[in-house]
Design a protein around this motif. Structure first.
Motif, PDB file in Angstrom:
ATOM      1  N   ILE A 184       6.155  14.495 -37.514  1.00  0.00           N
ATOM      2  CA  ILE A 184       6.287  15.084 -36.175  1.00  0.00           C
ATOM      3  C   ILE A 184       7.580  14.638 -35.512  1.00  0.00           C
ATOM      4  CG2 ILE A 184       5.271  15.140 -33.875  1.00  0.00           C
ATOM      5  CD1 ILE A 184       2.522  14.921 -35.231  1.00  0.00           C
ATOM      6  N   SER A 185       7.864  13.335 -35.545  1.00  0.00           N
ATOM      7  CA  SER A 185       9.032  12.804 -34.836  1.00  0.00           C
ATOM      8  C   SER A 185      10.344  13.186 -35.499  1.00  0.00           C
ATOM      9  CB  SER A 185       8.931  11.274 -34.734  1.00  0.00           C
ATOM     10  OG  SER A 185       8.891  10.690 -36.028  1.00  0.00           O
ATOM     11  N   ARG A 186      10.354  13.406 -36.804  1.00  0.00           N
ATOM     12  CA  ARG A 186      11.594  13.748 -37.517  1.00  0.00           C
ATOM     13  C   ARG A 186      11.736  15.252 -37.734  1.00  0.00           C
ATOM     14  NH1 ARG A 186      16.314  14.055 -38.615  1.00  0.00           N
ATOM     15  NH2 ARG A 186      17.353  13.096 -40.413  1.00  0.00           N
ATOM     16  N   GLY A 187      10.624  15.908 -38.051  1.00  0.00           N
ATOM     17  CA  GLY A 187      10.716  17.314 -38.421  1.00  0.00           C
ATOM     18  C   GLY A 187      10.744  18.284 -37.260  1.00  0.00           C
ATOM     19  N   ILE A 188       9.904  18.039 -36.238  1.00  0.00           N
ATOM     20  CA  ILE A 188       9.820  18.982 -35.113  1.00  0.00           C
ATOM     21  C   ILE A 188      11.142  19.102 -34.353  1.00  0.00           C
ATOM     22  CG2 ILE A 188       8.680  19.437 -32.907  1.00  0.00           C
ATOM     23  CD1 ILE A 188       6.983  20.108 -35.328  1.00  0.00           C
TER      24      ILE A 188
ATOM     25  N   ILE B 230      12.262   9.404 -29.630  1.00  0.00           N
ATOM     26  CA  ILE B 230      11.856  10.100 -30.850  1.00  0.00           C
ATOM     27  C   ILE B 230      12.439   9.432 -32.088  1.00  0.00           C
ATOM     28  CG2 ILE B 230      13.675  11.837 -31.172  1.00  0.00           C
ATOM     29  CD1 ILE B 230       9.946  12.626 -31.047  1.00  0.00           C
ATOM     30  N   VAL B 231      13.675   8.953 -31.999  1.00  0.00           N
ATOM     31  CA  VAL B 231      14.296   8.269 -33.136  1.00  0.00           C
ATOM     32  C   VAL B 231      13.655   6.895 -33.343  1.00  0.00           C
ATOM     33  CG1 VAL B 231      16.447   7.306 -34.038  1.00  0.00           C
ATOM     34  CG2 VAL B 231      16.468   9.515 -32.897  1.00  0.00           C
ATOM     35  N   TYR B 232      13.325   6.232 -32.245  1.00  0.00           N
ATOM     36  CA  TYR B 232      12.663   4.925 -32.344  1.00  0.00           C
ATOM     37  C   TYR B 232      11.302   5.051 -33.020  1.00  0.00           C
ATOM     38  CZ  TYR B 232      10.884   0.359 -30.810  1.00  0.00           C
ATOM     39  OH  TYR B 232      10.364  -0.921 -30.777  1.00  0.00           O
ATOM     40  N   ILE B 233      10.540   6.062 -32.636  1.00  0.00           N
ATOM     41  CA  ILE B 233       9.227   6.300 -33.258  1.00  0.00           C
ATOM     42  C   ILE B 233       9.388   6.601 -34.736  1.00  0.00           C
ATOM     43  CG2 ILE B 233       7.248   7.871 -33.315  1.00  0.00           C
ATOM     44  CD1 ILE B 233       7.556   8.151 -30.279  1.00  0.00           C
ATOM     45  N   TYR B 234      10.403   7.410 -35.067  1.00  0.00           N
ATOM     46  CA  TYR B 234      10.594   7.749 -36.480  1.00  0.00           C
ATOM     47  C   TYR B 234      10.957   6.525 -37.309  1.00  0.00           C
ATOM     48  CZ  TYR B 234      12.779   9.284 -40.744  1.00  0.00           C
ATOM     49  OH  TYR B 234      13.110   9.419 -42.068  1.00  0.00           O
ATOM     50  N   ARG B 235      11.831   5.677 -36.780  1.00  0.00           N
ATOM     51  CA  ARG B 235      12.232   4.493 -37.536  1.00  0.00           C
ATOM     52  C   ARG B 235      11.036   3.549 -37.752  1.00  0.00           C
ATOM     53  NH1 ARG B 235      16.162   4.381 -40.739  1.00  0.00           N
ATOM     54  NH2 ARG B 235      15.884   2.110 -40.665  1.00  0.00           N
ATOM     55  N   ILE B 236      10.181   3.436 -36.758  1.00  0.00           N
ATOM     56  CA  ILE B 236       8.995   2.578 -36.899  1.00  0.00           C
ATOM     57  C   ILE B 236       8.060   3.137 -37.956  1.00  0.00           C
ATOM     58  CG2 ILE B 236       6.919   1.747 -35.716  1.00  0.00           C
ATOM     59  CD1 ILE B 236       8.596   1.699 -33.137  1.00  0.00           C
TER      60      ILE B 236
ATOM     61  N   LEU C  37      16.634  -2.392 -31.634  1.00  0.00           N
ATOM     62  CA  LEU C  37      18.003  -2.038 -31.267  1.00  0.00           C
ATOM     63  C   LEU C  37      18.345  -0.582 -31.578  1.00  0.00           C
ATOM     64  CD1 LEU C  37      19.978  -5.219 -32.430  1.00  0.00           C
ATOM     65  CD2 LEU C  37      19.179  -4.648 -30.132  1.00  0.00           C
ATOM     66  N   THR C  38      17.455   0.131 -32.230  1.00  0.00           N
ATOM     67  CA  THR C  38      17.740   1.523 -32.588  1.00  0.00           C
ATOM     68  C   THR C  38      18.013   2.403 -31.377  1.00  0.00           C
ATOM     69  OG1 THR C  38      16.449   1.349 -34.629  1.00  0.00           O
ATOM     70  CG2 THR C  38      16.816   3.559 -33.762  1.00  0.00           C
ATOM     71  N   PRO C  39      17.234   2.315 -30.270  1.00  0.00           N
ATOM     72  CA  PRO C  39      17.522   3.180 -29.114  1.00  0.00           C
ATOM     73  C   PRO C  39      18.909   2.992 -28.520  1.00  0.00           C
ATOM     74  CG  PRO C  39      15.315   2.275 -28.931  1.00  0.00           C
ATOM     75  CD  PRO C  39      15.974   1.560 -30.070  1.00  0.00           C
ATOM     76  N   THR C  40      19.516   1.813 -28.688  1.00  0.00           N
ATOM     77  CA  THR C  40      20.850   1.589 -28.123  1.00  0.00           C
ATOM     78  C   THR C  40      21.926   2.357 -28.872  1.00  0.00           C
ATOM     79  OG1 THR C  40      21.200  -0.374 -29.515  1.00  0.00           O
ATOM     80  CG2 THR C  40      20.139  -0.705 -27.384  1.00  0.00           C
ATOM     81  N   ARG C  41      21.619   2.830 -30.086  1.00  0.00           N
ATOM     82  CA  ARG C  41      22.600   3.534 -30.901  1.00  0.00           C
ATOM     83  C   ARG C  41      22.409   5.051 -30.855  1.00  0.00           C
ATOM     84  NH1 ARG C  41      25.030   0.570 -34.752  1.00  0.00           N
ATOM     85  NH2 ARG C  41      24.976   2.317 -36.234  1.00  0.00           N
ATOM     86  N   VAL C  42      21.458   5.517 -30.056  1.00  0.00           N
ATOM     87  CA  VAL C  42      21.123   6.935 -30.021  1.00  0.00           C
ATOM     88  C   VAL C  42      21.263   7.460 -28.602  1.00  0.00           C
ATOM     89  CG1 VAL C  42      19.326   8.656 -30.477  1.00  0.00           C
ATOM     90  CG2 VAL C  42      19.498   6.626 -31.915  1.00  0.00           C
ATOM     91  N   SER C  43      21.726   8.694 -28.485  1.00  0.00           N
ATOM     92  CA  SER C  43      21.793   9.364 -27.192  1.00  0.00           C
ATOM     93  C   SER C  43      21.639  10.861 -27.401  1.00  0.00           C
ATOM     94  CB  SER C  43      23.119   9.063 -26.476  1.00  0.00           C
ATOM     95  OG  SER C  43      24.188   9.649 -27.189  1.00  0.00           O
ATOM     96  N   GLY C  44      21.482  11.590 -26.319  1.00  0.00           N
ATOM     97  CA  GLY C  44      21.350  13.034 -26.401  1.00  0.00           C
ATOM     98  C   GLY C  44      22.649  13.683 -26.838  1.00  0.00           C
ATOM     99  N   PRO C  45      22.601  14.899 -27.385  1.00  0.00           N
ATOM    100  CA  PRO C  45      23.819  15.559 -27.886  1.00  0.00           C
ATOM    101  C   PRO C  45      24.807  15.927 -26.793  1.00  0.00           C
ATOM    102  CG  PRO C  45      21.953  17.059 -27.940  1.00  0.00           C
ATOM    103  CD  PRO C  45      21.402  15.709 -27.614  1.00  0.00           C
TER     104      PRO C  45
ATOM    105  N   TYR D 175      20.243  17.753 -32.477  1.00  0.00           N
ATOM    106  CA  TYR D 175      19.458  17.528 -31.260  1.00  0.00           C
ATOM    107  C   TYR D 175      19.729  16.159 -30.645  1.00  0.00           C
ATOM    108  CZ  TYR D 175      16.529  15.065 -34.657  1.00  0.00           C
ATOM    109  OH  TYR D 175      16.082  14.232 -35.642  1.00  0.00           O
ATOM    110  N   CYS D 176      20.347  15.251 -31.381  1.00  0.00           N
ATOM    111  CA  CYS D 176      20.707  13.929 -30.883  1.00  0.00           C
ATOM    112  C   CYS D 176      22.019  13.504 -31.524  1.00  0.00           C
ATOM    113  CB  CYS D 176      19.624  12.890 -31.200  1.00  0.00           C
ATOM    114  SG  CYS D 176      18.087  13.097 -30.279  1.00  0.00           S
ATOM    115  N   SER D 177      22.628  12.481 -30.959  1.00  0.00           N
ATOM    116  CA  SER D 177      23.851  11.933 -31.540  1.00  0.00           C
ATOM    117  C   SER D 177      23.637  10.453 -31.832  1.00  0.00           C
ATOM    118  CB  SER D 177      25.039  12.111 -30.590  1.00  0.00           C
ATOM    119  OG  SER D 177      24.792  11.465 -29.356  1.00  0.00           O
ATOM    120  N   TRP D 178      24.389   9.990 -32.820  1.00  0.00           N
ATOM    121  CA  TRP D 178      24.240   8.622 -33.314  1.00  0.00           C
ATOM    122  C   TRP D 178      25.548   7.877 -33.120  1.00  0.00           C
ATOM    123  CZ3 TRP D 178      19.860   6.249 -35.203  1.00  0.00           C
ATOM    124  CH2 TRP D 178      20.043   5.018 -35.821  1.00  0.00           C
TER     125      TRP D 178
END
Length: 313
Positions: A61-65, A86-92, A147-155, A169-172
Motif C-alpha cells: 500500500i505505502s509503496r505501490g499506491i 509514506i516513505v517512512y512506513i515503507y522503509r519500516i 532519519l528517513t523522513p529528513t531525506r524525503v520531501s514532496g515533489p 510523487y516524492c523527491s529524495w
C-alpha cells in the motif's frame, strides 16, 4: 503523448499487481483473525507469518499506491508531510519483512532438527520468545529508519534543488557526507545480518532434508517415501520464499545502485525497481497458501469431530 501512454500502461499493470498482492495478504490476515476470535491459540510459526503478511500488505500500500497514482497523472497529491510519512512506513515494513523472513527461516531450521540434537533445548526456549521477538522487530525498524523522513520531501520542493532526485510523487535528498555514509552502512549491516542468518538457516535446512530423505529411503517403502510430511512441506515453502526474497532483494539492490549513479531515474529503471520490490509481497501469500489449506483442514476436521461427540449428561 508516448510518455503519458507508457505511464498509464505502467499504472494499470502496477495497480493490478497491488490488488492481487493486497487481497492475498489480507486473506491470510483474515484467516488468522478468525482463528484468534474463535479462541484458537496461534503456533509460533503462525505468529511470524501474521507479522510477515501485515508488513507485506502495508509495504504494497505505502509503496505501490502512490506510484500508481503518479502514473495516472496525479503528481502532487502528497505534500511534504505525506511524503515523509509514506516513505517512512515503507522503509519500516520493508525492513520488517526481511526480519520476519529471517526469523521464520531460523525458527523452521530449529524446529526440523532431530529431537536428540543439541538444538532441543533451544527449541523450547525459542518458542516462548517468538511473540516478543516479532514486536521487538517493529520497534527496532522504527528506530533504524528514524532519519528517513529528513531525506524525503514532496515533489513540489525540488524545482530549484540540484541535490534532490524526483521519483514522481516524492523527491529524495541525495548527499554524500560522512553521517549519511555511516547511516547507510548501519542499514546495510542490519540487512546483511538478516540475509546472512537466512542463508545459513536455509542451507542447513536443505542439508537436514537431504539427510532425512536418504534415511527414509532405506527404511520405508517407495510408496511411503513419496509422501511429504507437513514439516517437510512447510520447510520447502519457506525455502521457496527465501529464494524469491533473496533474488528480488539482490536484483532490486543492483537497480538501486545503477539508478543512484545515473544522471536521473528513467521510467524503465523506476518501473523495474518497483516491480522487483513488490514481487515478494505479491507472491508470498500464494506460496504460503498450502500451509494455510492444510492447517484449516485440520482445524475444520477437529471442529467437526467435536460437534459430533456425544454430550455428557
Amino acid at each position: 503523448m508516448k510518455m503519458a501512454s507508457d505511464n498509464l500502461a505502467m499504472g494499470i499493470f502496477l495497480f493490478s499487481q497491488i490488488t492481487v498482492g493486497v487481497l492475498g495478504n489480507s486473506s491470510i490476515l483474515f484467516y488468522y483473525l478468525i482463528l484468534i476470535l474463535t479462541g484458537r491459540h496461534l503456533m509460533p510459526k503462525d505468529m511470524i507469518i501474521e507479522h510477515l503478511t501485515l508488513a507485506n500488505c502495508l509495504s504494497l500500500i505505502s509503496r505501490g499506491i502512490p506510484r500508481t497514482m503518479s502514473d495516472f497523472g496525479f503528481k502532487y497529491f502528497l505534500d511534504d508531510i505525506g511524503c515523509k510519512s509514506i516513505v517512512y512506513i515503507y522503509r519500516i515494513t520493508r525492513g520488517m519483512s526481511l526480519y520476519a523472513m529471517c526469523l521464520l527461516s531460523c525458527f523452521q531450521f530449529i524446529t526440523i532438527n532431530p529431537s536428540n540434537s543439541r538444538w532441543m533445548t533451544l527449541k523450547h526456549r525459542v518458542t516462548k520468545y517468538i511473540g516478543p521477538s516479532c514486536s521487538l522487530g517493529w520497534i527496532v525498524h522504527l528506530i533504524l529508519n528514524i532519519l528517513t523522513p529528513t531525506r524525503v520531501s514532496g515533489p513540489i520542493y525540488n524545482k530549484n534543488a540540484t541535490n534532490r532526485r524526483n521519483y514522481g510523487y516524492c523527491s529524495w535528498f541525495a548527499s554524500g557526507n560522512v553521517a549519511t555514509a555511516l547511516y547507510m552502512f548501519l542499514l546495510c549491516f542490519s540487512d546483511g545480518l538478516c540475509l546472512g542468518l537466512m542463508a545459513y538457516s536455509s542451507v542447513s535446512m536443505v542439508s537436514i532434508l537431504y539427510r532425512h530423505k536418504r534415511q527414509v529411503k532405506y527404511i520405508h517403502s517407495a510408496q511411503n517415501f513419496l509422501k511429504v510430511s507437513p514439516e517437510d512441506r512447510a520447510t520447502q515453502n519457506i525455502l521457496t520464499l527465501v529464494c524469491i526474497f533473496v533474488i528480488c532483494y539482490s536484483f532490486s539492490s543492483i537497480v538501486v545502485i545503477f539508478a543512484t549513479y545515473s544522471k536521473g531515474p528513467t521510467l524503465w529503471g523506476v518501473s523495474v525497481f518497483l516491480f522487483l520490490e513488490l514481487c515478494f509481497p505479491i507472491v508470498c501469500p500464494f506460496v504460503l497458501i498450502n500451509n494455510i489449506k492444510s492447517s484449516s483442514s485440520i482445524f475444520l476436521s477437529c471442529c467437526g469431530r467435536k460437534n459430533f461427540l456425544p454430550s455428557s449428561t
